[in-house]
Design a protein around this motif. Structure first.
Motif, PDB file in Angstrom:
ATOM      1  N   TYR A  24      59.349   0.325 -15.827  1.00  0.00           N
ATOM      2  CA  TYR A  24      59.465   1.773 -15.714  1.00  0.00           C
ATOM      3  C   TYR A  24      59.825   2.424 -17.052  1.00  0.00           C
ATOM      4  CZ  TYR A  24      59.389   1.140 -10.640  1.00  0.00           C
ATOM      5  OH  TYR A  24      59.017   0.821  -9.343  1.00  0.00           O
ATOM      6  N   LEU A  25      60.024   1.633 -18.073  1.00  0.00           N
ATOM      7  CA  LEU A  25      60.369   2.170 -19.387  1.00  0.00           C
ATOM      8  C   LEU A  25      59.130   2.724 -20.089  1.00  0.00           C
ATOM      9  CD1 LEU A  25      62.771  -0.642 -20.685  1.00  0.00           C
ATOM     10  CD2 LEU A  25      63.422   1.616 -19.814  1.00  0.00           C
ATOM     11  N   ASP A  26      59.353   3.577 -21.089  1.00  0.00           N
ATOM     12  CA  ASP A  26      58.237   4.132 -21.864  1.00  0.00           C
ATOM     13  C   ASP A  26      57.434   3.033 -22.544  1.00  0.00           C
ATOM     14  OD1 ASP A  26      59.397   6.521 -21.146  1.00  0.00           O
ATOM     15  OD2 ASP A  26      60.058   7.067 -23.160  1.00  0.00           O
ATOM     16  N   THR A  27      58.091   1.931 -22.845  1.00  0.00           N
ATOM     17  CA  THR A  27      57.479   0.831 -23.593  1.00  0.00           C
ATOM     18  C   THR A  27      56.922  -0.269 -22.698  1.00  0.00           C
ATOM     19  OG1 THR A  27      59.650  -0.209 -23.759  1.00  0.00           O
ATOM     20  CG2 THR A  27      58.986   1.222 -25.586  1.00  0.00           C
ATOM     21  N   CYS A  28      56.634   0.054 -21.459  1.00  0.00           N
ATOM     22  CA  CYS A  28      56.272  -0.973 -20.462  1.00  0.00           C
ATOM     23  C   CYS A  28      55.075  -1.830 -20.874  1.00  0.00           C
ATOM     24  CB  CYS A  28      56.029  -0.327 -19.107  1.00  0.00           C
ATOM     25  SG  CYS A  28      54.703   0.901 -19.081  1.00  0.00           S
ATOM     26  N   VAL A  29      54.190  -1.317 -21.724  1.00  0.00           N
ATOM     27  CA  VAL A  29      53.009  -2.094 -22.123  1.00  0.00           C
ATOM     28  C   VAL A  29      53.216  -2.810 -23.452  1.00  0.00           C
ATOM     29  CG1 VAL A  29      51.440  -0.566 -20.864  1.00  0.00           C
ATOM     30  CG2 VAL A  29      51.954  -0.096 -23.264  1.00  0.00           C
ATOM     31  N   LEU A  30      54.418  -2.718 -24.006  1.00  0.00           N
ATOM     32  CA  LEU A  30      54.691  -3.315 -25.318  1.00  0.00           C
ATOM     33  C   LEU A  30      55.636  -4.505 -25.203  1.00  0.00           C
ATOM     34  CD1 LEU A  30      55.436  -0.035 -27.322  1.00  0.00           C
ATOM     35  CD2 LEU A  30      53.270  -1.290 -27.256  1.00  0.00           C
ATOM     36  N   PRO A  31      55.499  -5.477 -26.091  1.00  0.00           N
ATOM     37  CA  PRO A  31      56.507  -6.553 -26.147  1.00  0.00           C
ATOM     38  C   PRO A  31      57.781  -5.992 -26.765  1.00  0.00           C
ATOM     39  CG  PRO A  31      54.968  -6.788 -27.954  1.00  0.00           C
ATOM     40  CD  PRO A  31      54.436  -5.667 -27.101  1.00  0.00           C
TER      41      PRO A  31
END
Length: 241
Positions: free
Chosen positions: A173-180
């Motif tokens: 659910y974080l803004d960075t969900c698609v990032l390592p």
């Protein structure tokens, strides 16, 4: 000078707190916005250095949720700078195969800026080179609060069981969900604090606090820090056998 590590030991994701623009300008007898413009030019050099340094993901802290406390003149100037940067760099970023994302709460941002951000994300969505993430109106605590709210809404709607909420669920659910998660976090200007940046994601990141003011932070220094990272022993709470 340590060389970039390309054998898998180097940082895949580097995050940078770009600090010192205002002080850099003040030292030269110029207004703070002069420093911000100089700092924006430095971003391009660091992005271009990433492929040779073996860095796939670069996240930069451009404007925090706390930066609204600055003078109205400086805030307005920064927002104008963001718009101009996107308009000027969009084609070059696409041509250089850089995929751009923005993280942070967009609600308070100027509508024209939001449109430009959306357009740049769409333009570069198919790029497969460096992943550049720009944090604007971003704060780590704010991000976690917004993520928790969305998670709670899904629990209330029956889409998620309370028993399924754990440390693997929230990151989705974080803004960075698609990032390592970042492997290395760099802060320039000599300040040794993290300033509410990627609080959840940086739990096991290595940190480098350097004295260089951001407009003077060179690709050479960036590559040196990346190379030094590869020489560190990372145990993630364990011990060496």
């Amino acid at each position: 000078m340590p060389k970039p590590i390309r054998d898998g030991k180097g940082p895949r994701h580097v995050a940078i707190i770009m600090d010192g623009n205002g002080r850099w300008a003040t030292q030269r007898g110029r207004p703070r916005l002069f420093g911000h413009h100089a700092g924006a030019k430095r971003v391009r050099e660091i992005v271009e250095a990433c492929p040779d340094a073996g860095v796939k993901y670069l996240t930069i802290f451009a404007f925090s949720t706390e930066n609204w406390k600055r003078t109205q003149t400086e805030v307005a100037g920064l927002m104008s700078l963001f718009r101009r940067y996107i308009q000027k760099e969009a084609r070059a970023l696409h041509a250089e195969n850089v995929q751009v994302r923005f993280i942070g709460d967009r609600v308070k941002l100027d509508k024209k800026l939001i449109i430009l951000m959306d357009e740049l994300e769409a333009l570069t969505s198919g790029c497969t080179g460096v992943n550049l993430t720009i944090a604007i109106n971003y704060g780590g605590r704010d991000e976690v609060a917004r993520a928790t709210q969305r998670l709670a809404q899904d629990v209330a709607a029956g889409k998620l069981s309370p028993d399924d909420v754990n440390e693997e669920t929230l990151p989705k659910y974080l803004d960075t969900c698609v990032l390592p998660d970042p492997d290395l976090v760099i802060r320039t200007s000599g300040e040794a604090r993290i300033s509410n940046f990627l609080l959840w994601q940086s739990a096991y990141a290595e940190y480098e606090f350097v004295d260089t003011l951001w407009p003077d932070f060179s690709a050479e220094e960036f590559c040196s820090l990346v190379g030094s990272y590869g020489q560190r022993e990372r145990r993630y709470g364990g011990v060496k056998a």
